[in-house]
Design a protein around this motif. Structure first.
Motif, PDB file in Angstrom:
ATOM      1  N   ARG A   1       0.904  -1.290   0.077  1.00 44.47           N
ATOM      2  CA  ARG A   1       0.088   0.167   0.014  1.00 44.47           C
ATOM      3  C   ARG A   1       0.793   1.251   0.108  1.00 44.47           C
ATOM      4  O   ARG A   1       0.338   2.418  -0.597  1.00 44.47           O
ATOM      5  CB  ARG A   1      -0.886   0.039   1.227  1.00 44.47           C
ATOM      6  N   PHE A   2       2.074   1.148   0.592  1.00 45.36           N
ATOM      7  CA  PHE A   2       2.893   2.370   0.770  1.00 45.36           C
ATOM      8  C   PHE A   2       4.199   1.899   0.431  1.00 45.36           C
ATOM      9  O   PHE A   2       4.914   0.849   0.836  1.00 45.36           O
ATOM     10  CB  PHE A   2       2.854   2.696   2.103  1.00 45.36           C
TER      11      PHE A   2
ATOM     12  N   TRP B   1       7.822   2.240   1.554  1.00 43.12           N
ATOM     13  CA  TRP B   1       7.903   2.368   3.289  1.00 43.12           C
ATOM     14  C   TRP B   1       9.084   1.685   3.441  1.00 43.12           C
ATOM     15  O   TRP B   1       9.380   0.587   3.462  1.00 43.12           O
ATOM     16  CB  TRP B   1       6.696   1.600   3.767  1.00 43.12           C
TER      17      TRP B   1
ATOM     18  N   TYR C   1       9.522   6.199  -7.290  1.00 44.83           N
ATOM     19  CA  TYR C   1       8.154   6.543  -7.125  1.00 44.83           C
ATOM     20  C   TYR C   1       7.904   8.060  -7.430  1.00 44.83           C
ATOM     21  O   TYR C   1       7.851   8.694  -6.509  1.00 44.83           O
ATOM     22  CB  TYR C   1       7.353   6.292  -5.740  1.00 44.83           C
TER      23      TYR C   1
ATOM     24  N   THR D   1       5.653  10.587  -5.779  1.00 43.22           N
ATOM     25  CA  THR D   1       5.512  10.890  -4.554  1.00 43.22           C
ATOM     26  C   THR D   1       5.026  12.337  -4.312  1.00 43.22           C
ATOM     27  O   THR D   1       5.757  13.321  -4.761  1.00 43.22           O
ATOM     28  CB  THR D   1       6.706  10.696  -4.126  1.00 43.22           C
TER      29      THR D   1
ATOM     30  N   ARG E   1       4.736   8.942   0.126  1.00 43.86           N
ATOM     31  CA  ARG E   1       2.978   9.323   0.119  1.00 43.86           C
ATOM     32  C   ARG E   1       2.536   9.868  -1.087  1.00 43.86           C
ATOM     33  O   ARG E   1       3.092  10.473  -1.582  1.00 43.86           O
ATOM     34  CB  ARG E   1       2.816  10.221   1.417  1.00 43.86           C
ATOM     35  N   ARG E   2       1.502   9.317  -1.593  1.00 45.85           N
ATOM     36  CA  ARG E   2       0.792   9.660  -2.826  1.00 45.85           C
ATOM     37  C   ARG E   2      -0.515  10.208  -2.289  1.00 45.85           C
ATOM     38  O   ARG E   2      -1.106   9.747  -1.465  1.00 45.85           O
ATOM     39  CB  ARG E   2       0.601   8.475  -3.644  1.00 45.85           C
TER      40      ARG E   2
ATOM     41  N   THR F   1      -3.139   9.577  -3.638  1.00 42.72           N
ATOM     42  CA  THR F   1      -4.225   8.369  -3.826  1.00 42.72           C
ATOM     43  C   THR F   1      -3.915   7.385  -3.013  1.00 42.72           C
ATOM     44  O   THR F   1      -4.677   6.224  -3.221  1.00 42.72           O
ATOM     45  CB  THR F   1      -4.043   7.906  -5.135  1.00 42.72           C
ATOM     46  N   ASP F   2      -3.091   7.454  -2.009  1.00 47.20           N
ATOM     47  CA  ASP F   2      -2.734   6.122  -1.015  1.00 47.20           C
ATOM     48  C   ASP F   2      -3.728   6.058  -0.074  1.00 47.20           C
ATOM     49  O   ASP F   2      -4.791   6.927   0.173  1.00 47.20           O
ATOM     50  CB  ASP F   2      -1.300   6.324  -0.519  1.00 47.20           C
ATOM     51  N   ALA F   3      -3.694   4.734   0.540  1.00 49.09           N
ATOM     52  CA  ALA F   3      -4.997   4.206   1.312  1.00 49.09           C
ATOM     53  C   ALA F   3      -5.024   5.074   2.636  1.00 49.09           C
ATOM     54  O   ALA F   3      -6.137   4.814   3.343  1.00 49.09           O
ATOM     55  CB  ALA F   3      -4.842   2.923   1.650  1.00 49.09           C
TER      56      ALA F   3
ATOM     57  N   TRP G   1      -3.865   8.536   2.928  1.00 44.45           N
ATOM     58  CA  TRP G   1      -3.901  10.071   2.687  1.00 44.45           C
ATOM     59  C   TRP G   1      -5.028  10.770   3.040  1.00 44.45           C
ATOM     60  O   TRP G   1      -6.028  10.318   2.988  1.00 44.45           O
ATOM     61  CB  TRP G   1      -3.597  10.327   1.176  1.00 44.45           C
TER      62      TRP G   1
ATOM     63  N   VAL H   1       0.462   6.677   8.189  1.00 37.10           N
ATOM     64  CA  VAL H   1       0.113   5.557   7.767  1.00 37.10           C
ATOM     65  C   VAL H   1       0.502   4.346   8.951  1.00 37.10           C
ATOM     66  O   VAL H   1      -0.235   3.635   8.889  1.00 37.10           O
ATOM     67  CB  VAL H   1       1.302   4.700   6.805  1.00 37.10           C
TER      68      VAL H   1
END
Lengths: 139, 139
Positions: free
Chosen positions: B32-33, B35, B74, B77, B99-100, B102-104, B106, B110
Motif C-alpha cells: 500500500r505504501f 515504506w 516513485y 510521490t 506518500r501519494r 491516492t494512497d490508502a 492520505w 500510515v
C-alpha cells in the motif's frame, strides 16, 4: 535572525517557546501531550531534503535540544516521538513529542487522535516558562 | 561492518534492501505504501539522542538517501513522511515513507491504518531491485 512566515494553521495551533539557531520552537496547544514543533526559519521548505546538509545537521541538533528539554520538564516521558510529515501543512516542520504510557493515544501516534484540548490559562504560561528554562539550561 | 540484532517484529515485517554506512535499510512488506525502515547498526539504541552527534548526522544523511531513492522509484510521490516513533518496537528505527495523494491513508499518517498487504511474489523482488539500483545510483 531570519524572520519567518509561519503557516496560519501552525500559528493558530501553537505558542512560541524559543528561537534556536535554525528553528523556531513552538508548543502545540494541546494539554494531552507535551508536544513541540520545530520550524526552520528559511523560505520555501517542504521536505527535509530541501535543507542543505549542514542545515539538516543543525535541525538534528535542534531536535536533540527539544528532546532534552521535554525530558527535563516531563521526567515521566517513556518515549520521544519525532516526525516530519507535512501532508496537511506543507511548510517544513518537525514534531517532537513526549509520550507517556498513560497518555490519550499510547501506544499509537498522536496525529489525528481525538480533539486537541487547549491548556487552561495560567497552566499554559507555566509550561512555556518551564520549557524555556529547560532550553536555556540545556543550550 | 557491524552486525545487528534486529528486533523480531522488524525482521518479520520487512525485507533487506541495502546497508548504508550507519544503517541497514529495509522495505516494509506492505504494497500500500513505499515504506523504508532505517535501523542504525549499533547496540542498545532507543532514542535518536542515544546516538552520538556525529552518528545523528550520518543518520540524517541516510534519511536523505532513502528519500532520494523513493522519489527515484516513485516519481508520483507527493510528500515524504519521516518518523522515529518506537512506542511498540523499542529498537531505534526510522520510517521514511513515500506518500501519494491516492494512497490508502492520505492525508493521515500510515501507522496503524488498516492491515498490511504483503507484496505479491515477484513484485516484491522487482521493488527491491529497483530500490537497490536507485540507492547505488544516488550513493
Amino acid at each position: 535572525m531570519m524572520s519567518i512566515n509561519l503557516d496560519p494553521r501552525l500559528q493558530a495551533d501553537t505558542v512560541e517557546i524559543i528561537e534556536l539557531d535554525l528553528s523556531t520552537v513552538r508548543l502545540m496547544n494541546d494539554r494531552r501531550f507535551p508536544w513541540l514543533i520545530l520550524v526552520p526559519r528559511l523560505s520555501d521548505l517542504v521536505e527535509l531534503t530541501d535543507l542543505s546538509p549542514g542545515d539538516r545537521y543543525r535541525l538534528m541538533d535542534n531536535i536533540a535540544l527539544c528532546s532534552a528539554a521535554l525530558r527535563n520538564v516531563y521526567p515521566d516521558t517513556h518515549k520521544i516521538n519525532t516526525g516530519a510529515l507535512g501532508n496537511i501543512v506543507r511548510q517544513l516542520h518537525v514534531h517532537v513529542i513526549a509520550r507517556r504510557t498513560t497518555d490519550a493515544a499510547w501506544p499509537n501516534p498522536v496525529w489525528g487522535v481525538g480533539t486537541a484540548e487547549p491548556y487552561e490559562d495560567g497552566v499554559r504560561e507555566a509550561v512555556v516558562c518551564d520549557l524555556r528554562a529547560a532550553f536555556k539550561a540545556g543550550a
